[in-house]
Enzyme design. Structure first.
Site, PDB file in Angstrom:
ATOM      1  N   TRP A 101       0.830  -1.206   0.000  1.00  0.00           N
ATOM      2  CA  TRP A 101       0.000   0.000   0.000  1.00  0.00           C
ATOM      3  C   TRP A 101       0.861   1.251   0.000  1.00  0.00           C
ATOM      4  O   TRP A 101       0.508   2.250  -0.643  1.00  0.00           O
ATOM      5  CB  TRP A 101      -0.964  -0.032   1.187  1.00  0.00           C
ATOM      6  N   ASP A 168      -1.536   6.785   6.518  1.00  0.00           N
ATOM      7  CA  ASP A 168      -2.593   5.874   6.101  1.00  0.00           C
ATOM      8  C   ASP A 168      -2.798   4.903   7.259  1.00  0.00           C
ATOM      9  O   ASP A 168      -1.978   4.034   7.518  1.00  0.00           O
ATOM     10  CB  ASP A 168      -2.171   5.129   4.829  1.00  0.00           C
ATOM     11  N   LYS A 192     -12.026  -1.970   7.825  1.00  0.00           N
ATOM     12  CA  LYS A 192     -11.246  -2.816   8.729  1.00  0.00           C
ATOM     13  C   LYS A 192     -11.781  -2.682  10.161  1.00  0.00           C
ATOM     14  O   LYS A 192     -12.236  -3.643  10.754  1.00  0.00           O
ATOM     15  CB  LYS A 192      -9.764  -2.418   8.715  1.00  0.00           C
TER      16      LYS A 192
END
Length: 356
Positions: A101, A168, A192
């Site tokens: 990511w 992030d 999540k």
């Protein structure tokens, strides 16, 4: 058979969220309308947004001057939106490369300016968080990925740097206390620890904005979304409401300090078994291990498919590891009860006994 949901995302949600959101699908708070059909311009929905923002600020102890937004596009859109708003063409942004990511974020940032990867753990397939690095004082900002779902590593501290810190936090936000004041911008996809896919939480300090000369499309301009209180366009109302329910659940549970204790206990339980069990081994270096995504391998390749089948027969869902790591991945997000982790541990013990 009871199922134990260890999926990395979209992931397990609290029963409180599922029950209350399912009722709101039929009718929201006795108003005669479903959350799926309510106007986003209505007072009823405005209150949901306002109350959600207030809970985010309360739970994370967000400083007064920060803004909280609910946006679309996922964290992946933030990979572009951050440099679009903060990185000039002649400027350089610093990035910490700790997995897939962060690599995607780096790729997008290069479209808008220069990128300096100050440190990387790619040399060992992202099995650790780099410790020794320097962030140049002239960096436009420093971007990190606080938890790496694929590789099972997590940054354990709130970095102190002399440039705007961008994070992030898609896979570990609300899982532990953080010092929001050390960050200029935090973003997190909801799927999540917050809610269903479709909404992205952004917490930012407005004084970092307006310093780039380029023209920014309205939908990608943080200032536009701040001015319109996350309602510039039709928002993902259902996902916001479900996230609101999760925020309520977290508060009822005792807040971030309480969920932090629970997450520590769950992670310790599983990592202790991985380290004890003669059939398994962890992938991440111990001081970099994630509490949210526990990655581990079978000691011999032939045992991998065997354990995947065995665990599925015992109700385990979503423990197959990402293809870039292999093996297994058990995601222990906030809503995962420790009883489910215990079932996985017991299954690992039984597998060892039967195959020894």
């Amino acid at each position: 058979m009871k199922k134990y949901n260890f999926n990395a995302g979209p992931s397990i949600l609290p029963a409180y969220t599922l029950e209350n959101t399912s009722r709101a699908i039929i009718e929201l708070d006795n108003i005669g309308l479903s959350i799926l059909e309510i106007s986003h311009r209505s007072k009823d929905f405005q209150k949901i947004v306002d109350d959600s923002v207030a809970l985010v600020k309360e739970l994370l102890n967000v400083p007064e001057e920060y803004m909280v937004l609910f946006l679309g596009g996922g964290a992946s859109l933030q990979f572009s939106m951050v440099p679009y708003n903060l990185l000039g063409e002649s400027q350089t942004a610093a990035y910490l490369e700790t997995g897939a990511w962060s690599q995607k974020a780096i790729k997008e940032a290069k479209l808008f300016g220069n990128v300096n990867v100050v440190a990387s753990s790619a040399d060992k397939n992202f099995t650790y968080i780099p410790k020794q690095f320097t962030v140049p004082a002239d960096s436009a900002y420093f971007h990190i990925t606080s938890n790496n779902t694929i590789y099972g590593t997590e940054i354990k501290e709130d970095y102190s740097v002399n440039v705007p810190l961008i994070a992030d936090m898609s896979s570990n936000i609300f899982s532990k206390p953080i010092d929001v004041s050390k960050y200029s911008l935090i973003y997190a996809g909801a799927q999540k620890n917050l809610g269903p896919a479709g909404v992205t939480l952004v917490i930012l300090k407005p004084d970092i904005l307006g310093k780039i000369e380029r023209k920014i499309p309205s939908m990608l301009d943080y200032k536009i979304h701040i001015k319109n209180n996350s309602l510039y366009n039709t928002p993902p109302a259902f996902a916001i409401y479900a996230s609101f329910m999760t925020l309520q659940w977290l508060k009822k549970l005792g807040g971030i300090k309480e969920i932090d204790k629970k997450n520590e206990a769950k992670a310790n339980l599983l990592y202790d078994e991985i380290d004890r069990n003669s059939f398994f081994k962890g992938t991440a270096e111990k001081d970099s291990r994630s509490r949210m995504n526990v990655c581990f391998l079978a000691n011999t390749p032939e045992l991998e498919e065997k354990f995947l089948k065995f665990s599925a027969e015992h109700g385990m869902v979503g423990i197959k590891g990402h293809r870039s790591v292999g093996g297994f991945r058990a995601s222990l997000y906030n809503a995962m009860p420790i009883e489910s982790v215990q079932v996985l541990v017991d299954t690992m013990k039984e597998f060892e006994k039967l195959n020894s």
